[in-house]
Design a protein around this motif. Structure first.
Motif, mmCIF file in Angstrom:
data_model
loop_
_atom_site.group_PDB
_atom_site.id
_atom_site.type_symbol
_atom_site.label_atom_id
_atom_site.label_comp_id
_atom_site.label_asym_id
_atom_site.label_seq_id
_atom_site.Cartn_x
_atom_site.Cartn_y
_atom_site.Cartn_z
ATOM 1 N N GLY A 17 0.788 -1.217 0.000
ATOM 2 C CA GLY A 17 0.000 0.000 0.000
ATOM 3 C C GLY A 17 0.822 1.270 0.000
ATOM 4 N N ASP A 18 2.101 1.183 -0.332
ATOM 5 C CA ASP A 18 2.979 2.351 -0.317
ATOM 6 C C ASP A 18 4.194 2.033 -1.183
ATOM 7 O OD1 ASP A 18 4.902 4.320 0.312
ATOM 8 O OD2 ASP A 18 3.990 4.654 2.281
ATOM 9 N N SER A 19 4.299 2.695 -2.328
ATOM 10 C CA SER A 19 5.404 2.416 -3.242
ATOM 11 C C SER A 19 6.748 2.829 -2.657
ATOM 12 C CB SER A 19 5.170 3.137 -4.576
ATOM 13 O OG SER A 19 5.083 4.545 -4.371
ATOM 14 N N VAL A 20 6.753 3.865 -1.808
ATOM 15 C CA VAL A 20 8.008 4.307 -1.195
ATOM 16 C C VAL A 20 8.526 3.235 -0.240
ATOM 17 C CG1 VAL A 20 9.088 6.033 0.294
ATOM 18 C CG2 VAL A 20 7.435 6.746 -1.459
ATOM 19 N N VAL A 21 7.633 2.704 0.593
ATOM 20 C CA VAL A 21 8.019 1.649 1.526
ATOM 21 C C VAL A 21 8.451 0.406 0.756
ATOM 22 C CG1 VAL A 21 7.173 0.037 3.275
ATOM 23 C CG2 VAL A 21 6.608 2.459 3.442
ATOM 24 N N ALA A 22 7.712 0.064 -0.296
ATOM 25 C CA ALA A 22 8.050 -1.107 -1.094
ATOM 26 C C ALA A 22 9.437 -0.967 -1.713
ATOM 27 C CB ALA A 22 7.002 -1.326 -2.176
ATOM 28 N N THR A 23 9.747 0.209 -2.221
ATOM 29 C CA THR A 23 11.056 0.444 -2.818
ATOM 30 C C THR A 23 12.155 0.334 -1.771
ATOM 31 O OG1 THR A 23 10.115 1.881 -4.524
ATOM 32 C CG2 THR A 23 12.468 2.100 -4.086
ATOM 33 N N ALA A 24 11.899 0.881 -0.589
ATOM 34 C CA ALA A 24 12.884 0.797 0.493
ATOM 35 C C ALA A 24 13.099 -0.658 0.921
ATOM 36 C CB ALA A 24 12.428 1.639 1.680
ATOM 37 N N LEU A 25 12.031 -1.437 0.955
ATOM 38 C CA LEU A 25 12.150 -2.854 1.287
ATOM 39 C C LEU A 25 12.998 -3.586 0.252
ATOM 40 C CD1 LEU A 25 8.505 -3.703 2.450
ATOM 41 C CD2 LEU A 25 10.565 -4.032 3.812
ATOM 42 N N LEU A 26 12.656 -3.390 -1.030
ATOM 43 C CA LEU A 26 13.380 -4.079 -2.093
ATOM 44 C C LEU A 26 14.832 -3.636 -2.162
ATOM 45 C CD1 LEU A 26 10.618 -4.060 -4.859
ATOM 46 C CD2 LEU A 26 11.491 -6.038 -3.605
ATOM 47 N N ASP A 27 15.074 -2.386 -1.792
ATOM 48 C CA ASP A 27 16.444 -1.866 -1.767
ATOM 49 C C ASP A 27 17.333 -2.747 -0.900
ATOM 50 O OD1 ASP A 27 18.605 0.030 -1.983
ATOM 51 O OD2 ASP A 27 18.065 0.729 0.018
ATOM 52 N N ARG A 28 16.810 -3.196 0.230
ATOM 53 C CA ARG A 28 17.577 -4.019 1.158
ATOM 54 C C ARG A 28 17.448 -5.506 0.841
ATOM 55 N NH1 ARG A 28 16.333 0.671 2.641
ATOM 56 N NH2 ARG A 28 17.434 1.857 4.268
ATOM 57 N N LEU A 29 16.258 -5.915 0.425
ATOM 58 C CA LEU A 29 16.010 -7.336 0.213
ATOM 59 C C LEU A 29 16.597 -7.870 -1.094
ATOM 60 C CD1 LEU A 29 12.334 -7.569 1.496
ATOM 61 C CD2 LEU A 29 14.404 -8.373 2.645
ATOM 62 N N LEU A 30 16.996 -6.976 -1.993
ATOM 63 C CA LEU A 30 17.610 -7.414 -3.244
ATOM 64 C C LEU A 30 19.103 -7.132 -3.303
ATOM 65 C CD1 LEU A 30 14.883 -6.386 -5.871
ATOM 66 C CD2 LEU A 30 15.486 -8.677 -5.089
ATOM 67 N N HIS A 31 19.635 -6.529 -2.247
ATOM 68 C CA HIS A 31 21.050 -6.165 -2.275
ATOM 69 C C HIS A 31 21.932 -7.410 -2.310
ATOM 70 C CE1 HIS A 31 24.607 -3.708 -0.378
ATOM 71 N NE2 HIS A 31 24.830 -4.050 -1.625
ATOM 72 N N HIS A 32 21.723 -8.323 -1.404
ATOM 73 C CA HIS A 32 22.449 -9.597 -1.388
ATOM 74 C C HIS A 32 21.386 -10.687 -1.500
ATOM 75 C CE1 HIS A 32 25.767 -7.140 -0.123
ATOM 76 N NE2 HIS A 32 25.186 -6.845 1.031
ATOM 77 N N ALA A 33 20.971 -10.970 -2.728
ATOM 78 C CA ALA A 33 19.789 -11.808 -2.908
ATOM 79 C C ALA A 33 20.034 -12.964 -3.865
ATOM 80 C CB ALA A 33 18.619 -10.967 -3.415
ATOM 81 N N VAL A 34 19.291 -14.032 -3.628
ATOM 82 C CA VAL A 34 19.204 -15.166 -4.541
ATOM 83 C C VAL A 34 17.724 -15.311 -4.885
ATOM 84 C CG1 VAL A 34 19.716 -17.609 -4.881
ATOM 85 C CG2 VAL A 34 21.121 -16.259 -3.322
ATOM 86 N N VAL A 35 17.389 -15.212 -6.165
ATOM 87 C CA VAL A 35 15.988 -15.186 -6.582
ATOM 88 C C VAL A 35 15.658 -16.418 -7.422
ATOM 89 C CG1 VAL A 35 14.206 -13.907 -7.824
ATOM 90 C CG2 VAL A 35 15.984 -12.666 -6.568
ATOM 91 N N PHE A 36 14.597 -17.108 -7.025
ATOM 92 C CA PHE A 36 14.086 -18.244 -7.787
ATOM 93 C C PHE A 36 12.668 -17.918 -8.235
ATOM 94 C CE2 PHE A 36 17.309 -20.051 -5.067
ATOM 95 C CZ PHE A 36 17.928 -21.010 -5.855
ATOM 96 N N GLN A 37 12.451 -17.906 -9.539
ATOM 97 C CA GLN A 37 11.099 -17.738 -10.059
ATOM 98 C C GLN A 37 10.616 -19.097 -10.532
ATOM 99 O OE1 GLN A 37 10.545 -14.887 -13.165
ATOM 100 N NE2 GLN A 37 8.380 -15.414 -13.462
ATOM 101 N N ILE A 38 9.596 -19.618 -9.879
ATOM 102 C CA ILE A 38 9.066 -20.938 -10.196
ATOM 103 C C ILE A 38 7.920 -20.767 -11.184
ATOM 104 C CG2 ILE A 38 8.159 -23.087 -9.250
ATOM 105 C CD1 ILE A 38 9.231 -22.219 -6.522
ATOM 106 N N GLU A 39 8.071 -21.342 -12.349
ATOM 107 C CA GLU A 39 7.042 -21.246 -13.381
ATOM 108 C C GLU A 39 6.429 -22.621 -13.569
ATOM 109 O OE1 GLU A 39 9.033 -19.735 -16.780
ATOM 110 O OE2 GLU A 39 9.389 -17.756 -15.919
ATOM 111 N N GLY A 40 5.236 -22.782 -13.099
ATOM 112 C CA GLY A 40 4.602 -24.084 -13.227
ATOM 113 C C GLY A 40 3.195 -24.062 -12.683
ATOM 114 N N SER A 41 2.530 -25.195 -12.787
ATOM 115 C CA SER A 41 1.167 -25.316 -12.288
ATOM 116 C C SER A 41 1.177 -25.803 -10.851
ATOM 117 C CB SER A 41 0.366 -26.282 -13.170
ATOM 118 O OG SER A 41 1.042 -27.516 -13.292
ATOM 119 N N SER A 42 0.021 -25.787 -10.235
ATOM 120 C CA SER A 42 -0.089 -26.162 -8.829
ATOM 121 C C SER A 42 0.068 -27.661 -8.640
ATOM 122 C CB SER A 42 -1.439 -25.709 -8.272
ATOM 123 O OG SER A 42 -1.646 -26.232 -6.972
#
Length: 296
Positions: A225-250
């Motif tokens: 509900g707040d793009s500023v807060v979201a950006t601040a969160l991602l700023d820290r959560l993506l700094h040293h990050a490992v990202v897995f995007q799972i593409e599939g069905s349930s």
């Protein structure tokens, strides 16, 4: 602890055996006490040497204590279920690199205080993997806490009302691994994003996290509900990050896929996951260069 009466091996000194049993009781070694008689019989029959018998008694006792420790630690971690990597069907989610997931089980990401993002549609195994990695961490003696985003924010909001927010954030920072499940499933309460940011900021570069979400990063402004807060969160959560995007069905709906509407059945994956254009890096340059293993 009650000394059990057992069969004394032929030739063994009863007084010595009784003293050993009393000492095992005093040392709080119930498993060793339980198998003492059968171990002594093994010595009598020549099936076991005295040295092997000592090794067996100590091994059995340590195994019992380790099992108790793990059981208690799993309870303290508040893991909603006990899952394992061996129980995950990687063949059902071919978009996942099994080797990369298994590498996480070595827990070096905890030592590096990294953030692991597991992103994908419902039922694709995000929670299973996060729980399984949590179990691996507990077995390795690491402290773990598991909770949904809604529950963690509710806990922080309650602490803020009671004037104990700082202490509660300090509590969450004590864990080597914090697992935050179900980001994006439920609406975040007003000011919840700010409370979560305070927690993330406190753990930034100090403690590892695993986050699961059914929504892409570009939607975090809507989630919190707040793009500023979201950006601040991602700023820290993506700094040293490992990202897995799972593409599939349930996985849960695999036996009932033919009952789902076509437009749902065909929507097997999330939209691309762009990082908001407003995101700015802060702190020291990313480790290992580039974007810290960003993938997906």
């Amino acid at each position: 602890m009650k000394v059990r009466e057992g069969v004394r091996p032929v030739g063994a000194a009863p007084a010595v055996i009784d003293r050993i049993k009393r000492n095992l009781v005093s040392l709080k070694m119930p498993r060793a006490l339980e198998i003492l008689d059968v171990t002594l019989r093994g010595i009598e029959r020549g099936e076991t040497t005295a040295l092997e018998a000592i090794d067996l008694l100590l091994h059995e006792e340590i195994t019992l204590r380790e099992n108790r420790r793990v059981k208690m630690a799993l309870t303290m971690a508040r893991l909603s279920a006990i899952k394992t990597l061996a129980g995950f069907d990687f063949s059902f989610q071919p978009s996942l690199d099994k080797n990369r997931i298994m590498a996480l089980a070595e827990l070096q990401f905890i030592d590096r205080a990294e953030v692991v993002h597991l992103i994908g549609p419902p039922g694709t195994g995000k929670s299973h993997l996060s729980l399984a990695l949590g179990v691996e961490a507990v077995k390795a003696g690491r402290s773990v806490y598991f909770g949904s985003l809604a529950d963690i924010i509710a806990t922080l909001a309650k602490a803020e009302r009671e004037g104990t927010l700082r202490e509660k954030i300090r509590f969450f920072c004590r864990f080597a691994l914090l697992i935050v499940d179900e980001i994006g499933y439920l609406p975040v309460v007003p000011d919840g994003g700010n409370l979560f940011f305070q927690l993330v900021n406190a753990r930034y570069e100090r403690g590892a996290m695993i986050l699961t979400s059914n929504r892409g990063f570009a939607e975090w402004g809507e989630i919190f509900g707040d793009s500023v807060v979201a950006t601040a969160l991602l700023d820290r959560l993506l700094h040293h990050a490992v990202v897995f995007q799972i593409e599939g069905s349930s996985y849960r709906l695999r036996e009932h896929a033919d009952l789902l509407p076509e437009h749902i059945r065909s929507k097997a994956s999330l939209n691309p996951l762009p990082v908001p254009a407003t995101l700015k890096r802060r702190g020291r340059p990313p480790k290992n260069g580039g974007a810290d293993h960003l993938a997906g």
